[in-house]
Design a protein around this motif. Structure first.
Motif, PDB file in Angstrom:
ATOM      1  N   GLU A 224       4.644 -17.195   2.494  1.00 50.16           N
ATOM      2  CA  GLU A 224       5.236 -16.041   1.828  1.00 50.16           C
ATOM      3  C   GLU A 224       5.642 -14.979   2.843  1.00 50.16           C
ATOM      4  O   GLU A 224       4.887 -14.638   3.755  1.00 50.16           O
ATOM      5  N   ASP A 225       6.850 -14.453   2.670  1.00 48.72           N
ATOM      6  CA  ASP A 225       7.375 -13.385   3.544  1.00 48.72           C
ATOM      7  C   ASP A 225       7.318 -13.777   5.014  1.00 48.72           C
ATOM      8  O   ASP A 225       6.949 -12.975   5.890  1.00 48.72           O
ATOM      9  N   SER A 226       7.660 -15.018   5.300  1.00 46.72           N
ATOM     10  CA  SER A 226       7.690 -15.490   6.681  1.00 46.72           C
ATOM     11  C   SER A 226       9.039 -16.145   6.968  1.00 46.72           C
ATOM     12  O   SER A 226       9.824 -16.394   6.055  1.00 46.72           O
ATOM     13  N   ILE A 227       9.284 -16.427   8.237  1.00 48.53           N
ATOM     14  CA  ILE A 227      10.550 -17.030   8.646  1.00 48.53           C
ATOM     15  C   ILE A 227      10.302 -17.999   9.784  1.00 48.53           C
ATOM     16  O   ILE A 227       9.384 -17.797  10.596  1.00 48.53           O
ATOM     17  N   ARG A 228      11.080 -19.065   9.845  1.00 45.77           N
ATOM     18  CA  ARG A 228      10.916 -20.051  10.913  1.00 45.77           C
ATOM     19  C   ARG A 228      11.351 -19.471  12.261  1.00 45.77           C
ATOM     20  O   ARG A 228      12.415 -18.854  12.353  1.00 45.77           O
ATOM     21  N   TYR A 229      10.536 -19.731  13.261  1.00 45.55           N
ATOM     22  CA  TYR A 229      10.880 -19.362  14.641  1.00 45.55           C
ATOM     23  C   TYR A 229      11.243 -20.658  15.358  1.00 45.55           C
ATOM     24  O   TYR A 229      10.382 -21.486  15.654  1.00 45.55           O
ATOM     25  N   ILE A 230      12.537 -20.867  15.609  1.00 43.93           N
ATOM     26  CA  ILE A 230      13.054 -22.116  16.156  1.00 43.93           C
ATOM     27  C   ILE A 230      13.202 -21.988  17.675  1.00 43.93           C
ATOM     28  O   ILE A 230      13.857 -21.062  18.174  1.00 43.93           O
ATOM     29  N   THR A 231      12.605 -22.946  18.398  1.00 45.69           N
ATOM     30  CA  THR A 231      12.670 -22.943  19.856  1.00 45.69           C
ATOM     31  C   THR A 231      13.067 -24.331  20.352  1.00 45.69           C
ATOM     32  O   THR A 231      13.471 -25.184  19.576  1.00 45.69           O
ATOM     33  N   ARG A 232      12.888 -24.556  21.647  1.00 51.33           N
ATOM     34  CA  ARG A 232      13.296 -25.833  22.247  1.00 51.33           C
ATOM     35  C   ARG A 232      12.256 -26.932  22.076  1.00 51.33           C
ATOM     36  O   ARG A 232      12.407 -28.024  22.619  1.00 51.33           O
ATOM     37  N   THR A 233      11.202 -26.672  21.312  1.00 50.31           N
ATOM     38  CA  THR A 233      10.193 -27.700  21.091  1.00 50.31           C
ATOM     39  C   THR A 233      10.796 -28.913  20.391  1.00 50.31           C
ATOM     40  O   THR A 233      11.722 -28.785  19.575  1.00 50.31           O
ATOM     41  N   ALA A 234      10.269 -30.096  20.698  1.00 53.22           N
ATOM     42  CA  ALA A 234      10.760 -31.335  20.091  1.00 53.22           C
ATOM     43  C   ALA A 234      10.011 -31.673  18.804  1.00 53.22           C
ATOM     44  O   ALA A 234      10.292 -32.694  18.181  1.00 53.22           O
ATOM     45  N   GLU A 235       9.072 -30.830  18.407  1.00 56.75           N
ATOM     46  CA  GLU A 235       8.228 -31.131  17.251  1.00 56.75           C
ATOM     47  C   GLU A 235       8.573 -30.236  16.074  1.00 56.75           C
ATOM     48  O   GLU A 235       9.162 -29.159  16.226  1.00 56.75           O
ATOM     49  N   ASP A 236       8.191 -30.686  14.868  1.00 48.15           N
ATOM     50  CA  ASP A 236       8.262 -29.882  13.646  1.00 48.15           C
ATOM     51  C   ASP A 236       9.637 -29.276  13.407  1.00 48.15           C
ATOM     52  O   ASP A 236       9.770 -28.099  13.074  1.00 48.15           O
ATOM     53  N   ASN A 237      10.681 -30.106  13.600  1.00 46.10           N
ATOM     54  CA  ASN A 237      12.049 -29.661  13.346  1.00 46.10           C
ATOM     55  C   ASN A 237      12.450 -28.469  14.215  1.00 46.10           C
ATOM     56  O   ASN A 237      13.304 -27.670  13.851  1.00 46.10           O
ATOM     57  N   GLY A 238      11.809 -28.359  15.383  1.00 44.41           N
ATOM     58  CA  GLY A 238      12.112 -27.261  16.294  1.00 44.41           C
ATOM     59  C   GLY A 238      11.400 -25.966  15.964  1.00 44.41           C
ATOM     60  O   GLY A 238      11.600 -24.951  16.639  1.00 44.41           O
ATOM     61  N   CYS A 239      10.548 -25.990  14.915  1.00 37.22           N
ATOM     62  CA  CYS A 239       9.863 -24.764  14.481  1.00 37.22           C
ATOM     63  C   CYS A 239       8.547 -24.610  15.230  1.00 37.22           C
ATOM     64  O   CYS A 239       7.597 -25.362  15.004  1.00 37.22           O
ATOM     65  N   GLU A 240       8.484 -23.635  16.127  1.00 34.79           N
ATOM     66  CA  GLU A 240       7.264 -23.417  16.896  1.00 34.79           C
ATOM     67  C   GLU A 240       6.197 -22.732  16.064  1.00 34.79           C
ATOM     68  O   GLU A 240       5.009 -22.966  16.234  1.00 34.79           O
ATOM     69  N   MET A 241       6.630 -21.875  15.131  1.00 37.65           N
ATOM     70  CA  MET A 241       5.692 -21.204  14.226  1.00 37.65           C
ATOM     71  C   MET A 241       6.496 -20.516  13.130  1.00 37.65           C
ATOM     72  O   MET A 241       7.726 -20.465  13.171  1.00 37.65           O
ATOM     73  N   ARG A 242       5.798 -20.006  12.139  1.00 37.72           N
ATOM     74  CA  ARG A 242       6.406 -19.130  11.141  1.00 37.72           C
ATOM     75  C   ARG A 242       5.990 -17.703  11.475  1.00 37.72           C
ATOM     76  O   ARG A 242       4.807 -17.420  11.632  1.00 37.72           O
ATOM     77  N   ALA A 243       6.971 -16.840  11.592  1.00 40.99           N
ATOM     78  CA  ALA A 243       6.716 -15.453  11.986  1.00 40.99           C
ATOM     79  C   ALA A 243       6.724 -14.537  10.770  1.00 40.99           C
ATOM     80  O   ALA A 243       7.350 -14.841   9.742  1.00 40.99           O
ATOM     81  N   VAL A 244       6.033 -13.411  10.882  1.00 33.27           N
ATOM     82  CA  VAL A 244       6.034 -12.405   9.819  1.00 33.27           C
ATOM     83  C   VAL A 244       7.435 -11.804   9.733  1.00 33.27           C
ATOM     84  O   VAL A 244       7.959 -11.272  10.719  1.00 33.27           O
ATOM     85  N   LEU A 245       8.039 -11.891   8.576  1.00 35.98           N
ATOM     86  CA  LEU A 245       9.439 -11.493   8.415  1.00 35.98           C
ATOM     87  C   LEU A 245       9.667 -10.017   8.711  1.00 35.98           C
ATOM     88  O   LEU A 245      10.696  -9.641   9.285  1.00 35.98           O
ATOM     89  N   SER A 246       8.709  -9.171   8.368  1.00 35.39           N
ATOM     90  CA  SER A 246       8.889  -7.727   8.562  1.00 35.39           C
ATOM     91  C   SER A 246       8.959  -7.333  10.036  1.00 35.39           C
ATOM     92  O   SER A 246       9.413  -6.237  10.364  1.00 35.39           O
ATOM     93  N   ASP A 247       8.523  -8.235  10.935  1.00 34.20           N
ATOM     94  CA  ASP A 247       8.584  -7.947  12.370  1.00 34.20           C
ATOM     95  C   ASP A 247       9.973  -8.184  12.957  1.00 34.20           C
ATOM     96  O   ASP A 247      10.236  -7.833  14.109  1.00 34.20           O
ATOM     97  N   VAL A 248      10.851  -8.809  12.182  1.00 32.76           N
ATOM     98  CA  VAL A 248      12.092  -9.339  12.732  1.00 32.76           C
ATOM     99  C   VAL A 248      13.254  -8.366  12.578  1.00 32.76           C
ATOM    100  O   VAL A 248      13.449  -7.765  11.514  1.00 32.76           O
ATOM    101  N   ASP A 249      14.013  -8.226  13.653  1.00 28.83           N
ATOM    102  CA  ASP A 249      15.263  -7.482  13.617  1.00 28.83           C
ATOM    103  C   ASP A 249      16.248  -8.246  12.731  1.00 28.83           C
ATOM    104  O   ASP A 249      16.608  -9.384  13.021  1.00 28.83           O
TER     105      ASP A 249
END
Length: 369
Positions: A224-249
């Motif tokens: 809830e209220d999170s967003i995918r943080y996509i990086t160069r990782t080869a795992e989990d569809n490139g999603c390194e973690m889910r970030a708190v949405l309110s922190d995001v520009d």
């Protein structure tokens, strides 16, 4: 069920698995077929490299833990294998009479935590027998550890709690994945009639995403209220973690329905949710793009990965110049249906997006995408 690891005890691999057998095969020994897994140094897909024909002289029995003992990027992983398979010389299979598909998954997960200790230069096979992992342990009714006088599994007499491990996995929220699609109903495919397309002509946009530093984000505790943080990782569809949405520009949030590529790793994925990215991420957009056509196209893009590395990045110009062979639209008489505007190719060929979508949907589990 809760996990309280404070009462877990240590067990050595050679005590936990009284039978350890090396894999016997290399790819040159295999025959074409689809009735057996060829398992080796691969961290994804449960270690399955390809399908092949069964060969009794090199087959390994299932119901075991497969330890990946060699291989850059995959050494140190462990998988549970439920069926008979052919193993590479990079793996060792561990057997115990108490093992089943539930406690096997539990134990494999625990041993995967050993992987930071090993690399291509420090192979696990040399140290496998002496590897120690903590596991749930049997206790008496009065709360004292149950001690086995034969010391079968531990020099101190501790006994793994096979039943608890099984019940814990069963308690997790999951349902077996099913499909209504049948293999015989799969759309036919004939790549001999495919045409070469320059990828840059197929898409509408290829651009660098606005990067966000991971240190500037908080990891979300729930979806809830999170967003995918996509990086160069080869795992989990490139999603390194889910970030708190309110922190995001908000200006750095990317809309859904895009392909992402890590330029220094050439890792490619389709994103069906809005997302943000780390550094060195390329975003691709096209009017034909959806989760089905993306999966078809990604099969070809991922074949490009071996050409690129940190020393030779998959930069935007190289992405645009990539040649992909795709099915194209045909007239009723089988001749190419040509586009006078030459939107997709200099010769006027038109990719058959409808066929690609139908093909993916027709595959087993295509109805679960």
């Amino acid at each position: 069920m809760n996990l309280d690891i404070s009462k877990w005890q240590e067990f050595r691999v050679d005590a936990l698995f009284p039978v350890l057998k090396n894999g016997k095969a290399n790819q040159g020994m295999l025959e074409e077929g689809s009735d057996c897994f060829y398992v080796g140094a691969k961290k994804n897909d449960n270690g399955v490299m390809i399908h092949c024909a069964k060969d009794k002289s090199i087959i390994s029995k299932g119901n075991c833990i497969v330890f990946i003992c060699n291989g850059q990027g995959s050494v140190g992983f462990a998988n549970y294998m439920d069926v008979d398979f052919i193993g590479t010389t990079d793996i060792v299979a561990g057997y115990n009479k108490n093992l089943n598909k539930y406690n096997g998954v539990f134990i494999a997960t625990v041993f995967c935590r050993e992987r930071p200790k090993y690399s291509f230069g420090r192979k696990w096979k040399t140290h496998l027998k002496s590897t120690v992992a903590k596991l749930p342990t049997k206790y008496n009714a009065d709360g004292t550890p149950y001690i086995d006088e034969t010391h079968e599994y531990s020099e101190f007499g501790y006994v793994p709690d096979w039943k608890f491990m099984e019940e814990y996995i069963k308690s997790l929220r999951h349902k077996p994945l099913t499909t209504s699609n049948k293999m015989q109903n799969k759309q036919p495919i004939d790549i001999t009639n495919y045409h070469e397309f320059t990828f840059g002509k197929l898409v509408s946009k290829v651009y660098k995403a606005k990067a966000i530093n991971k240190d500037d984000l908080d990891e979300a505790e729930s979806m809830e209220d999170s967003i995918r943080y996509i990086t160069r990782t080869a795992e989990d569809n490139g999603c390194e973690m889910r970030a708190v949405l309110s922190d995001v520009d908000r200006k750095k949030i990317e809309k859904r329905n895009a392909i992402t590529i890590g330029d220094t790793t050439a890792t490619c994925f389709y994103q069906d949710e809005q997302f943000i990215t780390g550094d060195h991420m390329i975003v691709i957009r096209a009017d034909w793009l959806n989760k089905y056509t993306a999966m078809f196209i990604l099969t070809f893009l991922k074949n490009e990965q071996f050409k690129y590395s940190y020393g030779r990045a998959y930069l935007m110009d190289r992405v645009k110049e990539t040649i992909v062979k795709l099915p194209y639209k045909k007239s009723d008489d089988g001749s190419p249906l040509l586009d006078e505007t030459h939107k997709y190719s200099d010769e006027g060929y038109i990719p058959d997006w409808d066929y690609m979508e139908k093909y993916i949907k027709s595959l087993p589990y295509g109805d679960r995408i």
